[in-house]
Scaffold this motif. Structure first.
Motif, short mmCIF file in Angstrom:
data_model
loop_
_atom_site.label_atom_id
_atom_site.label_comp_id
_atom_site.label_asym_id
_atom_site.label_seq_id
_atom_site.Cartn_x
_atom_site.Cartn_y
_atom_site.Cartn_z
N SER A 151 19.29 -41.94 -42.23
CA SER A 151 18.93 -42.99 -43.17
C SER A 151 17.44 -43.29 -43.08
O SER A 151 16.72 -42.71 -42.25
CB SER A 151 19.72 -44.26 -42.89
N THR A 152 16.97 -44.20 -43.90
CA THR A 152 15.56 -44.60 -43.87
C THR A 152 15.35 -45.86 -43.04
O THR A 152 14.22 -46.32 -42.88
CB THR A 152 15.08 -44.89 -45.31
N VAL A 172 17.80 -45.04 -49.52
CA VAL A 172 18.18 -45.35 -48.14
C VAL A 172 18.60 -44.11 -47.35
O VAL A 172 18.95 -44.21 -46.19
CB VAL A 172 19.31 -46.40 -48.10
N VAL A 173 18.56 -42.95 -48.00
CA VAL A 173 18.94 -41.70 -47.33
C VAL A 173 17.72 -40.79 -47.24
O VAL A 173 17.12 -40.43 -48.25
CB VAL A 173 20.08 -40.98 -48.08
N LYS A 174 17.39 -40.42 -46.01
CA LYS A 174 16.25 -39.56 -45.77
C LYS A 174 16.62 -38.09 -45.84
O LYS A 174 15.88 -37.26 -46.40
CB LYS A 174 15.67 -39.88 -44.38
N GLU A 175 17.80 -37.76 -45.31
CA GLU A 175 18.25 -36.36 -45.32
C GLU A 175 19.73 -36.29 -44.96
O GLU A 175 20.23 -37.10 -44.18
CB GLU A 175 17.44 -35.53 -44.32
N VAL A 176 20.41 -35.31 -45.54
CA VAL A 176 21.81 -35.05 -45.21
C VAL A 176 21.93 -33.59 -44.82
O VAL A 176 21.58 -32.70 -45.62
CB VAL A 176 22.76 -35.36 -46.38
N LYS A 177 22.43 -33.32 -43.61
CA LYS A 177 22.58 -31.94 -43.15
C LYS A 177 24.03 -31.67 -42.78
O LYS A 177 24.73 -32.56 -42.28
CB LYS A 177 21.67 -31.66 -41.95
N PRO A 228 18.53 -33.21 -49.98
CA PRO A 228 17.18 -33.57 -49.54
C PRO A 228 16.85 -35.00 -49.93
O PRO A 228 17.61 -35.67 -50.63
CB PRO A 228 16.31 -32.58 -50.33
N GLU A 229 15.74 -35.48 -49.48
CA GLU A 229 15.31 -36.84 -49.78
C GLU A 229 14.82 -36.94 -51.23
O GLU A 229 14.24 -36.01 -51.78
CB GLU A 229 14.19 -37.25 -48.83
N ILE A 230 15.05 -38.10 -51.84
CA ILE A 230 14.48 -38.38 -53.16
C ILE A 230 12.97 -38.49 -53.00
O ILE A 230 12.48 -39.25 -52.15
CB ILE A 230 15.05 -39.69 -53.74
#
Length: 828
Positions: free
Chosen positions: A382-383, A583-588, A596-598
């Protein structure tokens, strides 16, 4: 000598005779010709050609009839010989089986595993990617030996999913025929999959989940081959380790823990039957059980229990009576297994629940459903900054300590360079109040909206040195708008820095009109509205507000949330650029980046316009409405206060961080007018059956805070920013660009009037007070008569509440006379 060609030979008696063919056999007579009777050829006698037909003929006539069968006539001519039919069918069947054999031979057994087959529950982390916020879903536990799974658990699954499993060849012919019939009849393609087929589909890579006959045929071939290459125990073990059960649990051990807080080897027959029944549609059962609808679950449970009794009567014959099942139906729900409560409550407690909810909402919008997240094994960064999340809560609680639960505050902090939400305050405990003040509370922006008008003015090529109206708008009567004034005297003309610092309503309303006049968009606020939308404010709400309130839009009649304001002001802190808040930095998933991040950047205003707007807003914290409340480093911002001080704002920033704080107050009142204190910030709704959704015990009514934006909202902002900036590098804002040319709406003052002592630090303007000097005596709304809307706070042009259970979003509605109706206004 010879006879003439073509003449018939005649008997001596003169009768015609037929020529003999070369084989010596006489041809049959023409139709209708008579036989040779003993009396010759009389017209009506025996043997003649009359209606009597043939008379007694010679012996050679009967020979002709026996040797030739009559030809078929009519529709019978089209029926093929049975020998041809049999031959064609044989060839067809041989061809079909041949093609099946070729397809079977060419279908390889998959070896690669699907990523989902071995995935764990997902984990959400703070922005450092190391500190976990919460685990969403269950941890998968792989059982390595079928003997660790009790036989009654195995049999429960077999009874529910594939009763012929231990004897079949990997496929069910009855199920296959049913599936074919459903396909041919045009109904949906039915699964009818065996445990072997399900295992193949869920575990191995290369088998899609498409609903198609082609996929089904391939799945059947793979299942048959797996059945030959693997033992039944191995197939069942692999199946039970991977099949989803719901609640984010994949595999039988995870399911046992999720639903019963036990290990799989501790499950009894009833618990095993419950889990087995869930395999059919785990997501649907989750949804229904959350609605307290257990009917589908009861049905599947009873089916599994009944199946176990039929599968092994000697061993399980007593289960139906034991668990209240009769004729495959649950008749005694008291004997239904008791389920453990979901542990989501522990996960969502405190401020964690707000963070988790916002992450899941954003992922859902981007294509990852909560169910997928709970079972997908994702690492979600998250951010959010843990230290700043704690600081946000502390700042709010320290300032509001001593205030009742009627007071609500929301805080949002965004990194202007990339749109990351680094912190927010939405409430104390998600389990007590799911309402997120930072994201959900949409209130009027009041004077905290004015910087967008300033940005539009500067971006149009006008400078800060422009002189704008101080004590009256130009024109004095703005189209379709209640008369706008100020709460303090600033003189006839004022420059933009002072207009911003002292929050002068008339200046910003006149600027909005001047921009419309230049662009030919009178009454549309096109330039101002477009900048607000490009800065991230909701287009629908902006359009609606301009339509309803015209130039009141320039002084903050539109509805915004703290999060939108924090992200919106990023255009001033980041050289005119905007990145949507997220609020999401990255999803792996493993080593693969699933999302990827917006990061899309939009240039909303010029860097020069952003620099000059910041100069004006710096003055707010130096000599303006929030004078003396700086943070010891370059900072800028804007206060906002609504009518009757019902909402109050402060939105401020440094080059590294933008923070918005909004406050409002709700009082809980019964229908009789009794005031009741809120429970965890929520108005008590009462208990059923006396009270319900349409008949609540109390309803929220927004009342005055008793302070302005320069009060507690600015204090909260200052406390948080001091903590957030501690240890951070001191960065300077860009120097004043002094771009554009002066555009004086009114002549520059000569000389500039000396301010009165009250003018040095005037209160934030808010909305104008009622002006009834030009009222029609019959216009009750213009005269501010309280009985215009008896018993309520005023007219809500949006037709009701905000949809979240808190007080309705109400805005001032302009009347045709041009004066504001005497209605309560809300919006932070």
């Amino acid at each position: 000598m010879g006879m003439p060609s073509g003449d018939p030979r005649r008997r001596i008696s003169g009768e015609e005779t037929q020529a003999m063919p070369p084989d010596g056999r006489r041809r049959r007579g023409e139709p209708g010709s008579g036989g040779r009777g003993p009396g010759g050829r009389g017209p009506d006698g025996p043997g003649g050609r009359g209606p009597g037909g043939r008379g007694p003929g010679g012996p050679r006539d009967s020979d002709d009839d026996d040797d030739r069968k009559p030809r078929r006539t009519g529709w019978k001519r089209f029926i093929p010989n049975w020998k041809i039919v049999v031959a064609a069918f044989t060839i067809l069947v041989a061809g079909v089986f041949g093609m099946i054999a070729v397809a079977y031979a060419n279908t390889p057994v998959p070896t690669g595993k699907q990523a989902e087959a071995t995935a764990q529950g997902s984990v959400i982390y703070y922005r450092d990617g190391k500190t976990a916020i919460a685990r969403v879903g269950q941890t998968r536990v792989i059982i390595d030996d079928i003997k660790k799974i009790p036989r009654h658990v195995q049999d429960a699954v077999i009874a529910a999913e594939n009763r012929s499993f231990r004897e079949d060849a990997g496929i069910s012919f009855s199920g296959l025929m049913r599936s074919v019939w459903m396909t041919v009849s045009g109904e949906q393609i039915q699964g009818a999959s065996t445990i072997t087929q399900q295992m193949a589909r869920n575990y191995y890579d290369g088998l899609s989940r498409d609903v198609s006959a082609q996929r089904k045929i391939k799945e059947i071939f793979v299942a048959i081959k797996l059945n030959k290459s693997m033992s039944k125990d191995d197939i069942l073990l692999q199946y039970l380790n991977t099949v989803p059960f719901g609640r984010g649990a994949n595999g039988i051990e995870a399911a046992a823990r999720a639903f019963f807080k036990k290990h799989v080897w501790e499950l009894n027959e009833g618990q095993a039957a419950y889990l087995a029944g869930r395999i059919q549609s785990p997501s649907r059962f989750d949804v229904e059980e959350q609605k307290k609808n257990f009917a589908p679950t009861y049905e599947r449970f009873a089916y599994a229990i009944d199946g176990m009794a039929k599968l092994d009567p000697a061993k399980y014959g007593g289960l139906p009576a034991k668990y209240g099942v009769q004729d495959a139906k649950l008749v005694d729900v008291k004997k239904f297994p008791k389920l453990a409560k979901e542990n989501d409550k522990d996960v969502y407690s405190g401020i964690k629940g707000y963070m988790i909810t916002q992450v899941l909402q954003e992922l859902k919008v981007r294509g990852l459903s909560p169910d997928t997240v709970r079972s997908g094994g994702y690492k979600i960064t998250s951010t959010f900054d843990k230290k700043l999340m704690i600081a946000a809560k502390k700042a709010v609680k320290d300032v509001t300590n001593g205030m009742s639960n009627e007071f609500h505050a929301g805080l949002a902090a965004v990194d202007p360079r990339n749109g990351r939400v680094v912190a927010f305050y939405g409430g104390d405990d998600y389990l007590n109040d799911e309402w997120n003040e930072a994201f959900d509370s949409k209130k009027q922006a009041a004077s905290a909206f004015k910087p967008y008008v300033l940005a539009a003015w500067l971006d149009a090529g006008y400078s800060l040195n422009s002189f704008v109206p101080g004590n009256a708008t130009v024109p004095e009567k703005l189209p379709g708008t209640t008369k706008i004034g100020n709460s303090h005297n600033v003189g006839a003309a004022i420059d933009l820095v002072k207009a911003t610092a002292q929050s002068v309503n008339t200046a910003f309303a006149s600027m909005g009109y001047a921009l419309d006049e230049k662009n030919g968009t009178i009454g549309q606020l096109a330039a101002v509205k477009q900048i607000a939308i490009d800065a991230g404010l909701d287009k629908g709400r902006m359009d609606q507000d301009v339509e309803a309130h015209k130039y009141l839009f320039t002084i903050g009649s539109a509805l915004v949330s703290p999060m939108e304001q924090a992200a919106g002001y990023s255009i001033f802190a980041n050289a005119g650029k905007h990145v949507d808040y997220h609020v999401v930095k990255e999803v792996k998933q493993g080593d693969i980046v699933a999302l990827p991040e917006i990061s899309a950047v939009k240039q909303v205003i010029s860097p020069e316009a952003a620099a000059d707007a910041t100069v004006a807003m710096e003055e707010v914290l130096k000599t303006g409405t929030a004078g003396g409340k700086g943070i010891g480093r370059p900072a800028a911002g804007k206060t906002g206060t609504n009518n009757d001080e019902k909402e109050a704002w402060f939105v401020g920033y440094t080059p590294q961080l933008v923070t918005a704080v909004g406050m409002y107050r709700e009082q809980c009142r019964t229908k009789s007018g009794k005031i009741v204190q809120p429970q965890h910030s929520n108005c008590p709704e009462g208990k059923a059956p006396k009270y319900g959704p349409d008949n609540k015990y109390t309803d929220p009514k927004e009342i005055s805070l008793g302070f302005e934006g320069a009060g507690p909202p600015t204090s909260i902002w200052r406390a948080f920013m001091m903590a957030a900036m501690e240890g951070e590098k001191v960065e300077q804002f860009p120097a004043r660009a002094s771009s554009g040319a002066p555009e004086n709406i009114v002549p520059s003052p000569t000389p500039t009037p000396s301010p009165t002592p009250e003018d040095d630090f005037p209160p934030d303007g808010g909305f104008p007070p009622d002006d009834t000097s030009n009222c029609d005596p019959m216009d009750l709304a213009c005269n501010g008569t309280e009985d215009v809307n008896p018993g309520g706070d005023g007219e809500d042009p949006f037709g009701g509440g905000d949809g979240f259970g808190h007080s309705p979003m109400m805005v001032p509605a302009p009347s045709p006379s041009g004066s504001r109706k005497s209605t309560a206004t809300t919006g932070m």
